[in-house]
Design a protein around this motif. Structure first.
Motif, PDB file in Angstrom:
ATOM      1  N   GLU A   1      11.722  14.254   4.100  1.00 22.46           N
ATOM      2  CA  GLU A   1      11.093  14.848   2.917  1.00 22.46           C
ATOM      3  C   GLU A   1      12.090  15.703   2.137  1.00 22.46           C
ATOM      4  O   GLU A   1      12.113  15.659   0.911  1.00 22.46           O
ATOM      5  CB  GLU A   1       9.874  15.678   3.327  1.00 22.46           C
ATOM      6  CG  GLU A   1       8.690  14.816   3.723  1.00 22.46           C
ATOM      7  CD  GLU A   1       7.495  15.619   4.204  1.00 22.46           C
ATOM      8  OE1 GLU A   1       7.691  16.691   4.838  1.00 22.46           O
ATOM      9  OE2 GLU A   1       6.366  15.171   3.953  1.00 22.46           O
ATOM     10  N   HIS A   2      12.925  16.451   2.838  1.00 20.55           N
ATOM     11  CA  HIS A   2      13.944  17.277   2.171  1.00 20.55           C
ATOM     12  C   HIS A   2      14.989  16.414   1.462  1.00 20.55           C
ATOM     13  O   HIS A   2      15.647  16.890   0.531  1.00 20.55           O
ATOM     14  CB  HIS A   2      14.634  18.218   3.158  1.00 20.55           C
ATOM     15  CG  HIS A   2      13.786  19.352   3.627  1.00 20.55           C
ATOM     16  ND1 HIS A   2      12.819  19.961   2.857  1.00 20.55           N
ATOM     17  CD2 HIS A   2      13.749  20.009   4.812  1.00 20.55           C
ATOM     18  CE1 HIS A   2      12.238  20.925   3.525  1.00 20.55           C
ATOM     19  NE2 HIS A   2      12.773  20.974   4.729  1.00 20.55           N
ATOM     20  N   GLN A   3      15.138  15.176   1.908  1.00 23.14           N
ATOM     21  CA  GLN A   3      16.088  14.252   1.285  1.00 23.14           C
ATOM     22  C   GLN A   3      15.442  13.446   0.146  1.00 23.14           C
ATOM     23  O   GLN A   3      16.062  12.533  -0.398  1.00 23.14           O
ATOM     24  CB  GLN A   3      16.662  13.287   2.341  1.00 23.14           C
ATOM     25  CG  GLN A   3      17.441  13.984   3.445  1.00 23.14           C
ATOM     26  CD  GLN A   3      18.623  14.764   2.921  1.00 23.14           C
ATOM     27  OE1 GLN A   3      19.381  14.272   2.098  1.00 23.14           O
ATOM     28  NE2 GLN A   3      18.771  15.997   3.386  1.00 23.14           N
ATOM     29  N   GLY A   4      14.179  13.738  -0.165  1.00 21.55           N
ATOM     30  CA  GLY A   4      13.515  13.084  -1.289  1.00 21.55           C
ATOM     31  C   GLY A   4      12.670  11.878  -0.929  1.00 21.55           C
ATOM     32  O   GLY A   4      12.201  11.162  -1.819  1.00 21.55           O
ATOM     33  N   TYR A   5      12.441  11.636   0.346  1.00 25.09           N
ATOM     34  CA  TYR A   5      11.591  10.524   0.772  1.00 25.09           C
ATOM     35  C   TYR A   5      10.132  10.952   0.743  1.00 25.09           C
ATOM     36  O   TYR A   5       9.808  12.106   1.017  1.00 25.09           O
ATOM     37  CB  TYR A   5      11.930  10.090   2.205  1.00 25.09           C
ATOM     38  CG  TYR A   5      13.264   9.416   2.361  1.00 25.09           C
ATOM     39  CD1 TYR A   5      13.352   8.031   2.479  1.00 25.09           C
ATOM     40  CD2 TYR A   5      14.445  10.155   2.405  1.00 25.09           C
ATOM     41  CE1 TYR A   5      14.581   7.413   2.633  1.00 25.09           C
ATOM     42  CE2 TYR A   5      15.671   9.543   2.561  1.00 25.09           C
ATOM     43  CZ  TYR A   5      15.736   8.167   2.670  1.00 25.09           C
ATOM     44  OH  TYR A   5      16.951   7.552   2.823  1.00 25.09           O
TER      45      TYR A   5
ATOM     46  N   ILE B   1       4.402  -7.787   0.609  1.00 26.19           N
ATOM     47  CA  ILE B   1       5.278  -8.578   1.469  1.00 26.19           C
ATOM     48  C   ILE B   1       6.652  -8.840   0.840  1.00 26.19           C
ATOM     49  O   ILE B   1       7.644  -9.006   1.559  1.00 26.19           O
ATOM     50  CB  ILE B   1       4.591  -9.895   1.903  1.00 26.19           C
ATOM     51  CG1 ILE B   1       5.324 -10.529   3.074  1.00 26.19           C
ATOM     52  CG2 ILE B   1       4.438 -10.857   0.748  1.00 26.19           C
ATOM     53  CD1 ILE B   1       5.239  -9.763   4.348  1.00 26.19           C
ATOM     54  N   GLU B   2       6.747  -8.838  -0.464  1.00 27.50           N
ATOM     55  CA  GLU B   2       8.033  -9.087  -1.140  1.00 27.50           C
ATOM     56  C   GLU B   2       8.782  -7.806  -1.488  1.00 27.50           C
ATOM     57  O   GLU B   2       9.860  -7.862  -2.080  1.00 27.50           O
ATOM     58  CB  GLU B   2       7.798  -9.911  -2.415  1.00 27.50           C
ATOM     59  CG  GLU B   2       7.210 -11.294  -2.170  1.00 27.50           C
ATOM     60  CD  GLU B   2       8.141 -12.202  -1.383  1.00 27.50           C
ATOM     61  OE1 GLU B   2       9.374 -12.139  -1.599  1.00 27.50           O
ATOM     62  OE2 GLU B   2       7.635 -12.968  -0.551  1.00 27.50           O
ATOM     63  N   ALA B   3       8.229  -6.664  -1.133  1.00 28.90           N
ATOM     64  CA  ALA B   3       8.839  -5.387  -1.498  1.00 28.90           C
ATOM     65  C   ALA B   3      10.170  -5.194  -0.762  1.00 28.90           C
ATOM     66  O   ALA B   3      10.328  -5.625   0.383  1.00 28.90           O
ATOM     67  CB  ALA B   3       7.895  -4.236  -1.151  1.00 28.90           C
TER      68      ALA B   3
ATOM     69  N   LYS C   1      11.475   5.571  -0.758  1.00 34.77           N
ATOM     70  CA  LYS C   1      12.357   6.282  -1.692  1.00 34.77           C
ATOM     71  C   LYS C   1      12.929   5.266  -2.661  1.00 34.77           C
ATOM     72  O   LYS C   1      13.387   4.207  -2.244  1.00 34.77           O
ATOM     73  CB  LYS C   1      13.486   6.997  -0.948  1.00 34.77           C
ATOM     74  CG  LYS C   1      14.358   7.843  -1.858  1.00 34.77           C
ATOM     75  CD  LYS C   1      15.380   8.641  -1.081  1.00 34.77           C
ATOM     76  CE  LYS C   1      16.204   9.496  -2.028  1.00 34.77           C
ATOM     77  NZ  LYS C   1      17.225  10.263  -1.310  1.00 34.77           N
ATOM     78  N   ASP C   2      12.875   5.590  -3.921  1.00 37.99           N
ATOM     79  CA  ASP C   2      13.418   4.723  -4.975  1.00 37.99           C
ATOM     80  C   ASP C   2      12.862   3.305  -4.889  1.00 37.99           C
ATOM     81  O   ASP C   2      13.587   2.324  -5.088  1.00 37.99           O
ATOM     82  CB  ASP C   2      14.949   4.705  -4.913  1.00 37.99           C
ATOM     83  CG  ASP C   2      15.563   6.085  -5.099  1.00 37.99           C
ATOM     84  OD1 ASP C   2      14.973   6.899  -5.842  1.00 37.99           O
ATOM     85  OD2 ASP C   2      16.615   6.346  -4.498  1.00 37.99           O
ATOM     86  N   GLY C   3      11.579   3.180  -4.570  1.00 34.10           N
ATOM     87  CA  GLY C   3      10.929   1.872  -4.527  1.00 34.10           C
ATOM     88  C   GLY C   3      11.215   1.043  -3.288  1.00 34.10           C
ATOM     89  O   GLY C   3      10.802  -0.103  -3.202  1.00 34.10           O
ATOM     90  N   VAL C   4      11.911   1.612  -2.322  1.00 34.50           N
ATOM     91  CA  VAL C   4      12.257   0.886  -1.097  1.00 34.50           C
ATOM     92  C   VAL C   4      11.432   1.450   0.055  1.00 34.50           C
ATOM     93  O   VAL C   4      11.385   2.659   0.269  1.00 34.50           O
ATOM     94  CB  VAL C   4      13.766   1.021  -0.771  1.00 34.50           C
ATOM     95  CG1 VAL C   4      14.113   0.349   0.550  1.00 34.50           C
ATOM     96  CG2 VAL C   4      14.602   0.450  -1.906  1.00 34.50           C
ATOM     97  N   PHE C   5      10.765   0.552   0.793  1.00 31.43           N
ATOM     98  CA  PHE C   5      10.067   0.957   2.004  1.00 31.43           C
ATOM     99  C   PHE C   5      11.104   1.139   3.110  1.00 31.43           C
ATOM    100  O   PHE C   5      11.963   0.283   3.303  1.00 31.43           O
ATOM    101  CB  PHE C   5       9.046  -0.098   2.437  1.00 31.43           C
ATOM    102  CG  PHE C   5       7.819  -0.126   1.566  1.00 31.43           C
ATOM    103  CD1 PHE C   5       6.757   0.731   1.812  1.00 31.43           C
ATOM    104  CD2 PHE C   5       7.732  -1.011   0.503  1.00 31.43           C
ATOM    105  CE1 PHE C   5       5.626   0.707   1.013  1.00 31.43           C
ATOM    106  CE2 PHE C   5       6.605  -1.039  -0.305  1.00 31.43           C
ATOM    107  CZ  PHE C   5       5.550  -0.173  -0.053  1.00 31.43           C
TER     108      PHE C   5
END
Length: 118
Positions: free
Chosen positions: A19-23, A89-91, A43-47
């Motif tokens: 969380e401190h790293q922005g996740y 599923i495509e993320a 984070k940034d659209g990445v799971f």
């Protein structure tokens, strides 16, 4: 603290670090019939699927060494189950390992990004 308590405390320390790293923490201790994932973050659209390994000493080796091929495959299949469940599923996704070192009541995290997977 017993090993279960240490593990739970390590997961909490790892989630706070992320969380401190922005996740954004989406879920902790996700379970399916295939297995468990300690932390699911984004984070940034990445799971980001995170396996947390907490250790008080290195007597049995580095924490990341405990995430062998079979464990990796179990995490990958469980992550696919999660992505299907949320219809993503495509993320884009990746698999990280968070090493948590415990010394007394202090926790130190070593975040290994993209530790395994394709």
């Amino acid at each position: 603290m017993d090993h279960i308590g240490i593990g739970t405390a390590g997961e909490t320390a790892a989630a706070e670090y992320l969380e401190h790293q922005g996740y954004s923490i989406l879920q902790r201790q996700y379970r399916s019939k295939l297995g468990e994932i300690d932390i699911i973050a984004q984070k940034d659209g990445v799971f980001v699927f995170v396996e947390v390994k907490t250790r008080r000493s290195l007597i049995y080796g580095l924490p990341v060494e405990a995430v062998g091929y079979r464990k990796q495959q179990k995490i990958i299949h469980t992550a696919l189950c999660y992505l299907k469940q949320i219809k993503q599923i495509e993320a884009p996704c990746r698999f990280d390992v968070m090493e948590v070192y415990v010394s007394g009541f202090n926790f130190r995290c070593n975040h290994i990004c993209n530790a395994f997977g394709q």
